[in-house]
Design a protein around this motif. Structure first.
Motif, short mmCIF file in Angstrom:
data_model
loop_
_atom_site.label_atom_id
_atom_site.label_comp_id
_atom_site.label_asym_id
_atom_site.label_seq_id
_atom_site.Cartn_x
_atom_site.Cartn_y
_atom_site.Cartn_z
N LYS A 1 1.29 9.66 12.48
CA LYS A 1 2.35 10.43 13.14
C LYS A 1 3.37 10.96 12.14
O LYS A 1 3.69 12.16 12.13
CB LYS A 1 3.07 9.55 14.19
CG LYS A 1 2.15 8.99 15.26
CD LYS A 1 2.88 8.12 16.25
CE LYS A 1 3.49 6.86 15.68
NZ LYS A 1 2.49 5.89 15.16
N SER A 2 3.89 10.07 11.27
CA SER A 2 4.90 10.50 10.29
C SER A 2 4.32 11.53 9.33
O SER A 2 4.99 12.49 8.94
CB SER A 2 5.42 9.32 9.48
OG SER A 2 6.02 8.38 10.32
N THR A 3 3.07 11.32 8.95
CA THR A 3 2.43 12.24 8.01
C THR A 3 2.33 13.64 8.64
O THR A 3 2.61 14.65 7.99
CB THR A 3 1.04 11.72 7.63
OG1 THR A 3 1.19 10.38 7.13
CG2 THR A 3 0.38 12.58 6.58
N1 LIG Z 1 3.70 6.78 0.63
C1 LIG Z 1 2.47 6.44 1.03
N2 LIG Z 1 1.50 6.21 0.12
C2 LIG Z 1 0.25 5.86 0.48
N3 LIG Z 1 -0.13 5.76 1.78
C3 LIG Z 1 0.80 5.98 2.71
C4 LIG Z 1 2.13 6.34 2.40
N4 LIG Z 1 2.81 6.49 3.53
C5 LIG Z 1 1.94 6.24 4.53
N5 LIG Z 1 0.74 5.94 4.04
C6 LIG Z 1 -0.46 5.59 4.83
O1 LIG Z 1 -0.83 6.72 5.61
C7 LIG Z 1 -1.29 6.30 6.88
C8 LIG Z 1 -0.51 7.02 7.96
O2 LIG Z 1 0.84 6.59 7.87
P1 LIG Z 1 1.97 7.22 8.79
O3 LIG Z 1 3.28 6.73 8.26
O4 LIG Z 1 1.76 8.68 8.90
O5 LIG Z 1 1.63 6.52 10.20
P2 LIG Z 1 2.51 6.41 11.51
O6 LIG Z 1 1.60 6.73 12.64
O7 LIG Z 1 3.75 7.21 11.40
O8 LIG Z 1 2.84 4.85 11.51
P3 LIG Z 1 4.05 4.01 12.15
O9 LIG Z 1 3.86 4.01 13.65
O10 LIG Z 1 3.82 2.64 11.58
O11 LIG Z 1 5.34 4.62 11.72
C9 LIG Z 1 -1.16 4.78 6.93
O12 LIG Z 1 -2.43 4.23 6.65
C10 LIG Z 1 -0.20 4.48 5.81
O13 LIG Z 1 -0.47 3.21 5.25
#
Ligand SMILES: Nc1ncnc2c1ncn2[C@@H]1O[C@H](COP(=O)(O)OP(=O)(O)OP(=O)(O)O)[C@@H](O)[C@H]1O
Length: 278
Positions: A41-43
């Motif tokens: 999601k954050s990505t």
């Molecule tokens: N700075 C980073 N370096 C390497 N991998 C990362 C980094 N940030 C996130 N990830 C990885 O990318 C993937 C997606 O992460 P993301 O933060 O987009 O998920 P999310 O759905 O927002 O999670 P959450 O609900 O925990 O906030 C995860 O496997 C995470 O471990």
């Protein structure tokens, strides 16, 4: 302003974490992104706001590719409230909110009367006007969250990108913030963990699992007990709210034991050296 995410894939730490996501957000509507921790999601939000370039695909704002816009052009269109903020700045809250006015041509220390009025109004709208002289670093988590939302509002952009904006907020402030989001008339892309809040406040929800968009549509069409089981591995019971008639979910238990987690979602995950995965 319309937001179109087209066949977007993105990497984090050299690993693919968002794969081929396509979704359109019509002007003035709210898209909620749901999904388990680490589902991307954050990505995806980072790509929508131009913070990180996608590895393929694109994001268009009223047809213009974000990659073709300058940082200032993006900042006049998209305000971001990020999930993690390490802003331990010893600056007054009002100055923190005024940072949102920088794209409008005035900066820190050079604020016009209008900038100050906009910032104070934004603080007032989030119920934080009384904090304006306090140091940002001395606020509680929920107070900081509201100030950062005020900064996003003060940026006065047609698009808001919000990563778990209700984090740290008490129930009253969660409802108040999402009321503001809904009433702002902006195009909003928001990551949320609370499915009941998402159902109430979003026009459309998209469910990410393992970086892929597995469901997309109106909350009442998308959210049901089967989806919750397959996406979140949780058994739930749907109940109808006696006054609104909306469907709500009570979460009963994990569907499968914890040991089944992780590799099932992402077979590429491997343990760091010296650590054994269960
Ligand atoms: N700075 C980073 N370096 C390497 N991998 C990362 C980094 N940030 C996130 N990830 C990885 O990318 C993937 C997606 O992460 P993301 O933060 O987009 O998920 P999310 O759905 O927002 O999670 P959450 O609900 O925990 O906030 C995860 O496997 C995470 O471990």
């Amino acid at each position: 302003m319309r937001v179109d995410i087209e066949n977007l894939s993105a990497h984090r730490g050299g690993r693919p974490v968002v794969a081929d996501v396509t979704v359109s957000v019509p002007s003035g509507t709210v898209l909620g992104l749901l999904g388990p921790n680490g589902s991307g999601k954050s990505t995806l939000l980072r790509a929508v706001s131009g913070i990180a370039a996608p590895s393929s695909g694109r994001v268009r704002l009223d047809g213009a590719d974000v990659a073709s816009l300058s940082r200032k052009e993006v900042a006049l269109r998209v305000a971001v409230m990020a999930q993690e903020h390490s802003e331990e700045f010893e600056i007054p809250v009002l100055d923190m909110v005024l940072l949102g006015r920088i794209p409008h041509g005035h900066g820190f220390g050079r604020d016009s009367d209008r900038d100050i009025a906009v910032a104070l109004d934004a603080l007032d709208r989030v119920g934080a006007a009384h904090l304006h002289h306090r140091s940002f670093s001395a606020l509680s988590g929920g107070e900081r969250q509201r100030v950062l939302f005020a900064r996003a509002l003060a940026q006065d952009t047609p698009v808001l990108v919000l990563d778990e904006p209700t984090n740290h907020l008490d129930i009253a402030h969660q409802l108040e913030l999402l009321d503001l989001v809904q009433a702002a008339g902006r195009t909003v892309v928001v990551a949320l963990h609370d499915l009941n809040l998402a159902a109430r406040f979003c026009d459309t929800v998209g469910v990410l699992v393992g970086g892929r968009l597995t469901a997309l549509g109106a909350p009442e069409e998308v959210l049901d007990t089967d989806l919750i089981r397959s996406a979140f591995d949780v058994d739930s019971t749907a109940v109808v709210h006696p006054r609104s008639g909306r469907r709500h979910f009570i979460f009963d238990a994990r569907s499968t034991p914890r040991r089944a987690e992780g590799p099932a979602h992402d077979p590429s995950v491997s343990a760091p050296e010296g650590i054994t995965l269960p």
